[in-house]
Each structure stands twice: as C-alpha cells, then as structure tokens.
Design an enzyme around this catalytic site. Sequence first.
Site, short mmCIF file in Angstrom:
data_model
loop_
_atom_site.label_atom_id
_atom_site.label_comp_id
_atom_site.label_asym_id
_atom_site.label_seq_id
_atom_site.Cartn_x
_atom_site.Cartn_y
_atom_site.Cartn_z
N SER A 209 0.63 -0.84 -0.14
CA SER A 209 -0.22 -0.07 0.15
C SER A 209 1.21 1.13 0.08
O SER A 209 1.74 1.25 0.64
CB SER A 209 -0.86 -0.14 1.17
N TYR A 222 -2.04 -0.68 10.74
CA TYR A 222 -1.72 -1.32 9.16
C TYR A 222 -1.27 -1.12 8.57
O TYR A 222 -0.24 -1.53 7.53
CB TYR A 222 -3.50 -0.91 8.68
#
Length: 317
Positions: A209, A222
């Site tokens: 990401s 995360y």
Amino acid sequence: MGIASLGVSANGSSASAETTGRDQTTKSDPRTQYPRPPFPEQSQPWPGLASKMQPRPDHGETTYRGRARLVGRKALITGGDSGIGRAAAIAFAREGADVAINYLPAEESDAAEVRTHIREAGRHAASIPGDIRSEAFCQRLVAEAVRQLGALDILVNNAARQQSRASIAELTTEDLDATFKTNLYAMFWITKAALAHMGPGSAIINTASVQAYEPSPNLLDYSQTKAAIVAFTKSLAKQVAKQGVRVNAVAPGPIWTPLQVSGGQPTEMLRTFGQQTPYGRAGQPAELAPVYVALASAESSYATGQVYGASGGSGNP
Ligand code: NAD
Ligand code: MG
C-alpha cells in the site's frame, strides 16, 4: 480497427468488452474515467460487500479483455471475492488462468459473482472460504487450491484487515493481533506452503500500500504491516530467485473497495475519498488488474523484488 475486429481472446472472454464498446485499452481521460468524490454517505459491517457499495466498484466486469497472457496458469488469490482481488481474478481468468479464490464465509454472495465471471471466461473457478488468521487453515487453503487446480503457478497475497483508530489509546492488543495475523502471518503461512508447489516461472504478488511509504495517523497497525510486506517481498525475492520464482508487490493508493466502507476509514472521510490525489479521485479495482497481470506474466521475467505503485499521482515507490 474496432474492438470487435481485434479478435476474441484464447478463452472467448471479450464478449462483454465488445458489448460495451470500451475495454481497458481504450484511450480516455484518467481524471474523468471513473467516479469522482463526493461519494454518498455509507457504512457496512466488516468485511463488507462490493454488491452493497454506492457506486458499485468497477472490477473490470464489462471492460477487461484478455490477450492470452496467462494461458494454462493456476492462480490462488486471497480476498478474491471483492475489490482488487476480484479485479485480478477476473483478469487472470480472461488471460487464460484457472483461479482459486479465498474469502470469508460472510462474503459468499460477492464470491459467487466472481465465480460466474471466471466460468464465463471458460476457466475453472475454485472457491475456498475460510479465515486466514489460522495457520492450519492457511495450509489447508494451499493444499486445497493445488488439489482443485492441479498445480500452482501464481499466488496473490491480497487479503487484509484495515480498521481505522484515531489514537494509539484506542488501538487494542486484539486489533494489533488481528491486523498482523491477517496481513503478515497469513502471507507468511500461505507463501511457505505455496512455495513447496511452485516451480521456475511461478510468480508471487503481494498487495502492499501507499501506507507503507506515507502512513496515515489513523492506520498505525495497518501501515506497519504494509511496510513489512514491502520488506518481505524484497527479502523473499532474493531468496527464491535461485528457484526461478519471482516475488513482487503492488502498492495502491486510495481504491474504492469494501475495505474502506467497512471500518477502513471514518465515514466522514469517505465522502472525499481520493480527492487528495493529483487526479482528484479514488482509483477503481479495474485500474489495477493490468498491473497484477503484468507481474504474473512471463512478460515481466526480469522483475522481481519490485514494488509497483498505483496511487493516482502521489506516493511511493
Ligand atoms: P476488499 O475488502 O475488497 O478485500 C479485502 C479482502 O480481505 C476481503 O474481501 C476479505 O475476503 C479478505 N479478508 C480480510 N480478513 C480476512 C480473513 N481473516 N480471512 C480471510 N480473508 C480475509 O478490499 P481491497 O481494498 O480490495 O483490499 C485488497 C488489498 O488491497 C488489501 O491488501 C489492502 O490492504 C490493499 N489496499 C487497498 C487499498 C484501498 O484503498 N482499497 C489501498 C492500498 C492497499
Ligand atoms: Mg470482500
């Protein structure tokens, strides 16, 4: 030359693109090609369903046209029911691959749609639901994928947990554990089991990401896992180069998927989701499918240990 005259792919899957008259290679303005914010207010219980999102995400259902780039390959995709995983599943099938998808039992209705698309492409669709936070299940998942597909050439570690927490004070040990188990431990367990079946020419693709490089304050757990996925990708690539197996990652920016509307972002931030990018809009899963296909295909034979960024103009790498 019209799209119809470009011919049908090896598996006859271009019918939908012919019907709409547009496919993923049609020249268009990337700023206005897909919905722009504001998005309607919405929220779903985790893990969320693509079918209940407004607007519905585009996974390439009517636009992705295959060109026989993965003929005969056998692929396993975690989180293959929705979002980026679904876009990869549809594209892989239309490129000629048989595809096994993993997802949570609560996502069965989304998974059923994906199976239909894989079968319409003339390929074998295997469904293996289950929770990847369990090591025993991860081992069964790989064994079952190999049993149903007959082999394994492509692994996409794509499932993830993302739950927004405004402060470290609100982030519990249970949160940390669930996020690390889903995003990191499962990737380790599944990859370890899969490599035992993968020969030269096989490819592993991990979904990282933009959060690995530009972490948001509300995604403390995360973002750590996404940075670790980048390091895992680069380390493992060096290790298994000797076996002729390639390992790469994709680092998406803001993409319109169930992850974001089921606790991934505070609901007030969803309205303007993607607006901060240079394009001024969120990406759609369909826009990432060609990246996964390229990294899976032998066309990318010299690419291993790489991270492909797809963030609408900002972010790294
Ligand atoms: P998504 O919700 O469609 O996909 C995530 C999937 O993870 C779910 O469909 C679910 O099947 C699976 N999953 C979660 N927990 C699981 C568990 N315990 N067991 C089995 N499966 C589980 O959302 P998405 O955005 O397409 O996410 C795919 C990947 O893309 C994730 O790795 C995510 O971190 C990454 N990503 C997304 C964005 C974005 O903006 N949407 C940005 C960067 C990276
Ligand atoms: Mg899902």
